[in-house]
Design a protein around this motif. Structure first.
Motif, PDB file in Angstrom:
ATOM      1  N   ASP A 140      -6.911  -3.645 -11.792  1.00  0.00           N
ATOM      2  CA  ASP A 140      -7.227  -3.063 -10.453  1.00  0.00           C
ATOM      3  C   ASP A 140      -6.135  -3.176  -9.671  1.00  0.00           C
ATOM      4  OD1 ASP A 140      -9.600  -1.895  -8.611  1.00  0.00           O
ATOM      5  OD2 ASP A 140      -8.535  -3.297  -7.416  1.00  0.00           O
ATOM      6  N   LYS A 141      -5.801  -2.285  -9.127  1.00  0.00           N
ATOM      7  CA  LYS A 141      -4.490  -2.227  -8.246  1.00  0.00           C
ATOM      8  C   LYS A 141      -4.706  -2.982  -6.721  1.00  0.00           C
ATOM      9  CE  LYS A 141      -3.038   2.024  -8.428  1.00  0.00           C
ATOM     10  NZ  LYS A 141      -2.090   3.160  -8.155  1.00  0.00           N
ATOM     11  N   ILE A 142      -5.911  -2.665  -6.302  1.00  0.00           N
ATOM     12  CA  ILE A 142      -6.068  -3.731  -4.991  1.00  0.00           C
ATOM     13  C   ILE A 142      -6.418  -4.956  -5.413  1.00  0.00           C
ATOM     14  CG2 ILE A 142      -8.218  -3.911  -3.337  1.00  0.00           C
ATOM     15  CD1 ILE A 142      -7.159  -1.234  -2.807  1.00  0.00           C
TER      16      ILE A 142
ATOM     17  N   THR B 139       2.697   1.739  -3.607  1.00  0.00           N
ATOM     18  CA  THR B 139       1.598   2.013  -4.534  1.00  0.00           C
ATOM     19  C   THR B 139       0.750   3.213  -4.531  1.00  0.00           C
ATOM     20  OG1 THR B 139       0.026   0.355  -3.762  1.00  0.00           O
ATOM     21  CG2 THR B 139       1.769  -0.431  -5.442  1.00  0.00           C
TER      22      THR B 139
ATOM     23  N   GLU C 107      -1.815   3.028  -2.306  1.00  0.00           N
ATOM     24  CA  GLU C 107      -3.128   2.537  -2.293  1.00  0.00           C
ATOM     25  C   GLU C 107      -3.715   2.570  -1.012  1.00  0.00           C
ATOM     26  OE1 GLU C 107      -5.628   1.503  -4.053  1.00  0.00           O
ATOM     27  OE2 GLU C 107      -4.619   2.249  -5.852  1.00  0.00           O
ATOM     28  N   SER C 108      -4.841   2.532  -0.695  1.00  0.00           N
ATOM     29  CA  SER C 108      -5.537   2.724   0.669  1.00  0.00           C
ATOM     30  C   SER C 108      -4.985   1.416   1.394  1.00  0.00           C
ATOM     31  CB  SER C 108      -7.106   2.682   0.569  1.00  0.00           C
ATOM     32  OG  SER C 108      -7.606   2.393   1.936  1.00  0.00           O
TER      33      SER C 108
ATOM     34  N   GLY D 105       0.932  -1.156   0.185  1.00  0.00           N
ATOM     35  CA  GLY D 105      -0.008  -0.049  -0.105  1.00  0.00           C
ATOM     36  C   GLY D 105       0.627   1.254  -0.166  1.00  0.00           C
TER      37      GLY D 105
ATOM     38  N   GLU E  41      -1.283  -0.912 -14.773  1.00  0.00           N
ATOM     39  CA  GLU E  41      -2.109   0.110 -15.065  1.00  0.00           C
ATOM     40  C   GLU E  41      -2.415   0.247 -16.635  1.00  0.00           C
ATOM     41  OE1 GLU E  41       0.249   3.338 -13.634  1.00  0.00           O
ATOM     42  OE2 GLU E  41      -0.784   3.235 -11.572  1.00  0.00           O
TER      43      GLU E  41
END
Length: 434
Positions: free
Chosen positions: A360-362, A168, A170-171, A165, A355
């Motif tokens: 999807d990155k998650i 990247t 990300e959350s 996370g 990408e």
């Protein structure tokens, strides 16, 4: 063409440094320095200073040492003993009997540990002597531990998901929630395999020795209550949006201290040992992240990630074909590096491809953790194999053989989340709708 030759040269140099035994972080820094000084005109010292500070000055990263400390405290508590006593009476009638304690015990401990090695070691120290005493086949008791120990990387709070996370942007909360259903899927696959194996070889499973009444079983189950409350407090507060991962980690540390104190295992020595263990691990990860961040920036200056992304795009690979190629790549890389190193080393190069492919990155974060889990039980640098070798005294090849079926079950899980991506994306989407 020149950049392709450069990328090959840098990869060869990196593996040479890693093969020499040099620390992963120093290897990453060395390659980044070489790339910056030899192939760019950027001010290397200034970039190094700002990148190192930027990678360390992240509030999301603050949850990392806290979750590691929580796991270290519980590692030294009576948690595994309580879990064994609470779970065993209910599993004695299921095909495979006490072997399921390894799977469920690792699943429960993974939800408060975040570390694969700590999960395998903690549950193994308690279950292996018990399983040996009851006459369970060692190849299954070791195999279930090797496979189930990897759950520590996936079931939140996962250290490797925090690292992903941060790398990247990300959350972390959404990544944590995304790991829940795949983690339960793995538990179901592992338990299903144990049941199938036990039905095929019924003579190798000892007879049930449990003569407890229902009331006695229920009384034993109360020993699970503290750890279940801890899991609910940490994971539930994140899912409900009450607390951020960092806030939940602080609450988890406090609750784990209370739990350890209540079990009588919290002493000045265990407290000091847990602090030192958490400090060592956190510093190691932070050092690797700093080196990886500098390598990421250096690669950006050389243009290699953009070139590779364009090259992958020109091949016209479908997302499924790209994932299949990356699976082989990650498994091979995981044979030589630990999971955290694999994630931070590859993020800069792989992310532009992901990408561009519209992945999807998650979802990709959960996929990466699954393939890294496979690497945890793959020779020659499968960390779980070394942990279990130390616990059992068995030959590393025997341990690897015991873990092999669970490697293929992890591969099956990868196939399932590719075919049904909602397994990883459903809960994060629900969380976003709140």
């Amino acid at each position: 063409m020149e950049q392709i030759g450069l990328s090959i040269a840098l990869i060869v140099a990196l593996f040479t440094l890693l093969g020499s035994g040099l620390w992963v972080a120093l290897s990453l820094l060395g390659i980044a320095l070489f790339a910056m000084m030899a192939f760019t005109n950027a001010p290397t010292g200034l970039v190094l200073a700002t990148t190192t500070w930027g990678s360390s000055n992240s509030w999301a990263l603050a949850s990392l040492p806290l979750f590691i400390w929580m796991g270290e405290i519980l590692f030294r508590s009576r948690l595994s003993e309580d879990m064994f006593a609470g779970l065993a009476p209910w599993l004695n009638r299921l095909p495979g009997r006490l072997l399921h304690v390894n799977v469920l015990g690792c699943g429960v401990f993974a939800a408060v540990s975040g570390s694969s090695a700590a999960t395998a070691a903690t549950i193994g120290k308690m279950s292996i002597p018990e399983l040996d005493r009851h006459g369970y086949p060692p190849i299954m008791s070791i195999g279930t531990l090797a496979g189930s120990g990897t759950l520590g990387l996936l079931i939140p709070p996962s250290i490797i998901l925090i690292v992903y996370g941060v790398a990247t942007e990300e959350s972390i909360a959404r990544l944590f929630i995304a790991g829940v259903l795949p983690g339960l899927l793995l538990v179901a696959l592992f338990m299903g395999y144990v049941i199938a194996w036990s039905l095929i070889y019924p003579a190798r499973i000892p007879p049930a020795q449990d003569d407890m009444t229902f009331a006695e079983r229920f009384h034993q189950t109360r020993r699970l209550i503290p750890i279940l409350l801890l899991i609910a407090g940490v994971i539930g507060s994140i899912y409900l949006g009450i607390a951020s991962p960092t806030d939940a980690a602080a609450v988890g540390v406090l609750l784990s201290l209370v739990l350890s104190w209540g079990s009588g295992t919290l002493t000045w020595k265990t407290l000091a040992d847990s602090l030192m263990g958490a400090t060592r691990t956190s510093c190691m990860i932070a050092f690797i992240l700093a080196g990886a961040a500098f390598l990421t920036v250096a690669m950006g200056f050389t243009g290699i990630p953009r070139l590779l992304a364009e090259w992958i795009g020109s091949l016209g690979l479908s997302p499924v074909m790209l994932i299949a190629a990356l699976t082989v790549f990650f498994i091979v890389l995981g044979c030589f590096l630990d999971g955290i190193s694999v994630v931070v080393l590859t993020t800069a190069v792989i992310l532009p491809m992901i990408e561009q492919a519209g992945i999807d990155k998650i979802w990709f974060g959960i996929y990466v953790v699954l393939v890294v889990e496979m690497a945890q039980i793959t020779p020659p640098v499968g960390f779980n194999l070394f942990v279990l070798q130390g616990l059992t005294g068995r030959n590393i090849l025997y341990v690897a053989k015991a873990a092999l079926p669970f490697f293929f079950l992890l591969l099956l899980a990868v196939v399932l989340i590719v075919v049904f991506p909602e397994i990883a994306t459903y809960l994060p989407q629900r969380m976003s709708e709140r």
